[in-house]
Design an enzyme around this catalytic site. Structure first.
Site, PDB file in Angstrom:
ATOM      1  N   GLU A 165       0.295   3.533   1.876  1.00 14.98           N
ATOM      2  CA  GLU A 165       0.406   4.048   3.311  1.00 14.98           C
ATOM      3  C   GLU A 165       1.775   3.872   3.790  1.00 14.98           C
ATOM      4  OE1 GLU A 165      -1.885   5.510   5.742  1.00 14.98           O
ATOM      5  OE2 GLU A 165      -2.595   6.303   3.920  1.00 14.98           O
ATOM      6  N   LYS A 168       2.064  -3.585   7.666  1.00 10.51           N
ATOM      7  CA  LYS A 168       2.159  -3.716   5.775  1.00 10.51           C
ATOM      8  C   LYS A 168       3.567  -3.705   5.244  1.00 10.51           C
ATOM      9  CE  LYS A 168      -2.174  -4.281   3.929  1.00 10.51           C
ATOM     10  NZ  LYS A 168      -2.365  -5.328   2.970  1.00 10.51           N
ATOM     11  N   THR A 219       0.865  -1.371  -0.031  1.00 12.04           N
ATOM     12  CA  THR A 219       0.122   0.002   0.065  1.00 12.04           C
ATOM     13  C   THR A 219       0.806   1.276   0.020  1.00 12.04           C
ATOM     14  OG1 THR A 219      -1.378   1.485   1.471  1.00 12.04           O
ATOM     15  CG2 THR A 219      -0.116  -0.316   2.596  1.00 12.04           C
ATOM     16  N   TYR A 229      -1.416   0.472  11.021  1.00  6.58           N
ATOM     17  CA  TYR A 229      -1.807  -0.341   9.656  1.00  6.58           C
ATOM     18  C   TYR A 229      -0.565  -0.334   8.607  1.00  6.58           C
ATOM     19  CZ  TYR A 229      -3.491  -0.630   4.628  1.00  6.58           C
ATOM     20  OH  TYR A 229      -3.769  -0.980   3.444  1.00  6.58           O
ATOM     21  N   HIS A 284      -7.811   3.362  -3.816  1.00  2.75           N
ATOM     22  CA  HIS A 284      -8.772   2.936  -5.125  1.00  2.75           C
ATOM     23  C   HIS A 284     -10.251   2.699  -4.472  1.00  2.75           C
ATOM     24  CE1 HIS A 284      -6.315  -0.324  -3.617  1.00  2.75           C
ATOM     25  NE2 HIS A 284      -7.435  -0.900  -3.956  1.00  2.75           N
TER      26      HIS A 284
HETATM   27  O1  G4F Z   1     -10.705   7.026   2.860  1.00  7.02           O
HETATM   28  P1  G4F Z   1      -9.702   6.884   3.893  1.00  7.02           P
HETATM   29  O2  G4F Z   1     -10.012   6.229   5.130  1.00  7.02           O
HETATM   30  O3  G4F Z   1      -8.431   6.055   3.434  1.00  7.02           O
HETATM   31  P2  G4F Z   1      -6.823   6.006   3.544  1.00  7.02           P
HETATM   32  O4  G4F Z   1      -6.584   6.320   5.314  1.00  7.02           O
HETATM   33  O5  G4F Z   1      -6.140   6.667   2.653  1.00  7.02           O
HETATM   34  O6  G4F Z   1      -6.558   4.459   3.390  1.00  7.02           O
HETATM   35  C1  G4F Z   1      -7.060   3.735   2.322  1.00  7.02           C
HETATM   36  O7  G4F Z   1      -6.179   3.847   1.281  1.00  7.02           O
HETATM   37  C2  G4F Z   1      -4.846   3.147   1.447  1.00  7.02           C
HETATM   38  C3  G4F Z   1      -4.039   3.382  -0.123  1.00  7.02           C
HETATM   39  O8  G4F Z   1      -3.484   4.593   0.254  1.00  7.02           O
HETATM   40  C4  G4F Z   1      -5.150   1.672   1.743  1.00  7.02           C
HETATM   41  F1  G4F Z   1      -3.793   1.002   1.936  1.00  7.02           F
HETATM   42  C5  G4F Z   1      -5.906   1.514   3.013  1.00  7.02           C
HETATM   43  O9  G4F Z   1      -6.305   0.230   3.273  1.00  7.02           O
HETATM   44  C6  G4F Z   1      -7.381   2.365   2.837  1.00  7.02           C
HETATM   45  O10 G4F Z   1      -8.105   1.636   1.837  1.00  7.02           O
HETATM   46  O11 G4F Z   1      -9.114   8.309   4.144  1.00  7.02           O
HETATM   47  C7  G4F Z   1      -8.416   9.078   3.283  1.00  7.02           C
HETATM   48  C8  G4F Z   1      -8.236  10.500   3.647  1.00  7.02           C
HETATM   49  C9  G4F Z   1      -7.488  10.452   5.139  1.00  7.02           C
HETATM   50  O12 G4F Z   1      -6.507  11.566   4.877  1.00  7.02           O
HETATM   51  C10 G4F Z   1      -8.239  10.893   6.349  1.00  7.02           C
HETATM   52  O13 G4F Z   1      -7.790  11.479   7.317  1.00  7.02           O
HETATM   53  O14 G4F Z   1      -9.515  11.081   4.077  1.00  7.02           O
HETATM   54  C11 G4F Z   1      -9.405  11.802   5.402  1.00  7.02           C
HETATM   55  N1  G4F Z   1     -10.630  11.877   6.087  1.00  7.02           N
HETATM   56  C12 G4F Z   1     -11.071  13.027   6.373  1.00  7.02           C
HETATM   57  N2  G4F Z   1     -12.335  12.858   6.952  1.00  7.02           N
HETATM   58  C13 G4F Z   1     -11.473  10.941   6.395  1.00  7.02           C
HETATM   59  C14 G4F Z   1     -12.685  11.459   7.102  1.00  7.02           C
HETATM   60  N3  G4F Z   1     -11.387   9.606   6.384  1.00  7.02           N
HETATM   61  C15 G4F Z   1     -12.460   8.829   6.780  1.00  7.02           C
HETATM   62  N4  G4F Z   1     -12.159   7.460   6.911  1.00  7.02           N
HETATM   63  N5  G4F Z   1     -13.333   9.411   7.410  1.00  7.02           N
HETATM   64  C16 G4F Z   1     -13.693  10.583   7.579  1.00  7.02           C
HETATM   65  O15 G4F Z   1     -14.672  11.062   8.039  1.00  7.02           O
END
Ligand code: G4F
Length: 343
Positions: free
Chosen positions: A130, A155, A128, A151, A182
């Site tokens: 990340e 990984k 990933t 996480y 994605h």
């Molecule tokens: O959608 P997210 O939770 O994805 P994140 O953390 O980037 O991880 C996803 O992508 C990775 C690949 O780069 C994978 F490895 C992992 O398994 C997963 O699929 O958050 C994306 C961004 C973050 O910066 C977070 O802080 O959105 C920001 N965010 C802002 N508000 C939020 C929120 N994230 C979530 N989940 N919920 C919110 O309300």
């Protein structure tokens, strides 16, 4: 007649598992999914594949060695796609042990048992972006890793210990895709993109008042999951096992994603304030977006932007779905599935 290749997918119930199972079935594989029993059962698109006899279930859990051993002996796969993970970064700060158990030790169980039943097995590991964490963009295969969450740490350790090292130590065909974010209409609603498209569709239909988010400044390189599973398959068809960044080469903030989703619903947003006090208003001045610091992470990955040149040159892979097409696809799917509930 040539024997059909057999593929075993762990993490079959997730977004990527379903798209990958469909792709491999269409390519003529016998497809097996390692299914962890839950009271909710597999999602409908997985159950449909199973009922159509396109996917066989093998019950098991990467946290339970005996089930992995039995699954590998039963299937004797030619290709293993290890997609099983505790995949939520924010949750990994709350449950670090569980995250390590699945995202590190689980990988070891899958790789060791796959290799035991077939020394010529080809293993794909879902690594990933990340793992890059605080490394400045653009991130490529040559960039250093700098994980900032349990996480990403688990990984990365799995990537180094069971993929890169097993390739060198045992000559195993162990390859990885370093996938950037994605998304799709099948994305879980606890990830930010689907949370946004689902909530804005509900707000548009009068089914929800407000959407609360965390960090609006974070930048992500968002692509379409259906495109990314094609890369997974290509990675296992190469002469030599290797690691590939899979990304679009474009990055957007969370706020950009909200704006694009709202525009697709013809619901333009005006932003006011800063940080935890920022709000988004609709055209009548009603606050429909707010910030809740509960969704902030103890440690954030601020800026991900992948360099997919190696994948383009060596795999011939490029994304087909653009950012705007992805957002529109997700918004439309949520709106269409919810509109019968509108008052
Ligand atoms: O959608 P997210 O939770 O994805 P994140 O953390 O980037 O991880 C996803 O992508 C990775 C690949 O780069 C994978 F490895 C992992 O398994 C997963 O699929 O958050 C994306 C961004 C973050 O910066 C977070 O802080 O959105 C920001 N965010 C802002 N508000 C939020 C929120 N994230 C979530 N989940 N919920 C919110 O309300």
């Amino acid at each position: 007649m040539a024997k059909k290749p057999k593929a075993l997918i762990t993490g079959i119930s997730g977004q990527d598992g379903s798209y990958l199972a469909e792709l491999l079935f269409d390519k003529g594989y016998d497809v097996y999914g390692l299914l962890r029993r839950t009271s909710a059962g597999p999602p409908p698109y997985i159950e449909d594949l199973h009922l159509a006899k396109k996917l066989s279930y093998v019950y098991g859990n990467v946290r339970d060695l005996s089930t992995i051993r039995i699954a590998m002996e039963e299937v004797r796969p030619d290709e293993v796609y290890n997609l099983a993970a505790q995949s939520h970064v924010w949750v990994s700060f709350k449950v670090p042990d569980e995250t390590w158990e699945t995202n590190f030790y689980g990988v070891g169980r899958v790789v060791n048992e796959a290799m035991r039943v077939n020394k010529d097995v080809r293993v794909y590991q879902a690594s990933t972006s990340e793992m890059f964490g605080s490394t400045p963009p653009p991130q490529s295969e040559a960039s250093p890793f700098s994980p900032v969450s349990p996480y990403a740490e688990a990984k990365l350790k799995a990537h180094e210990e069971f993929i890169v090292a097993y390739r060198e130590k045992y000559g195993l065909f162990a390859a990885s895709g370093i996938l950037f974010n994605h998304e799709s209409p099948r994305r879980g609603k606890h990830f930010v993109t689907r949370k946004i498209t689902h909530s804005l569709a509900k707000i548009k239909l009068g089914l929800q008042d407000k959407l609360e988010l965390g960090n609006l400044e974070a930048k992500r390189d968002w692509g379409y999951a259906g495109d990314y599973v094609e890369a997974m398959h290509l990675i296992l068809q190469q002469k030599k096992a290797d690691d590939y960044v899979i990304a679009t080469g474009e990055s957007h903030t969370v706020r950009d994603f909200v704006n694009a989703a709202a525009a697709a619903l013809d619901m333009p947003i005006t932003w006011e304030g800063e940080g935890a006090h920022e709000v988004g208003k609709d055209k009548n001045g009603k606050v429909i977006i707010g910030v809740d610091p509960e969704f902030y992470r103890p440690n954030e990955v601020h800026y991900l932007l992948g360099d997919p040149n190696k994948a383009r040159e060596r795999l011939g892979w490029t994304r087909k779905v653009s950012f705007d097409q992805l957002v529109t696809m997700m918004v439309k799917s949520d709106y269409d599935s919810l509109k019968h509930l509108a008052p």
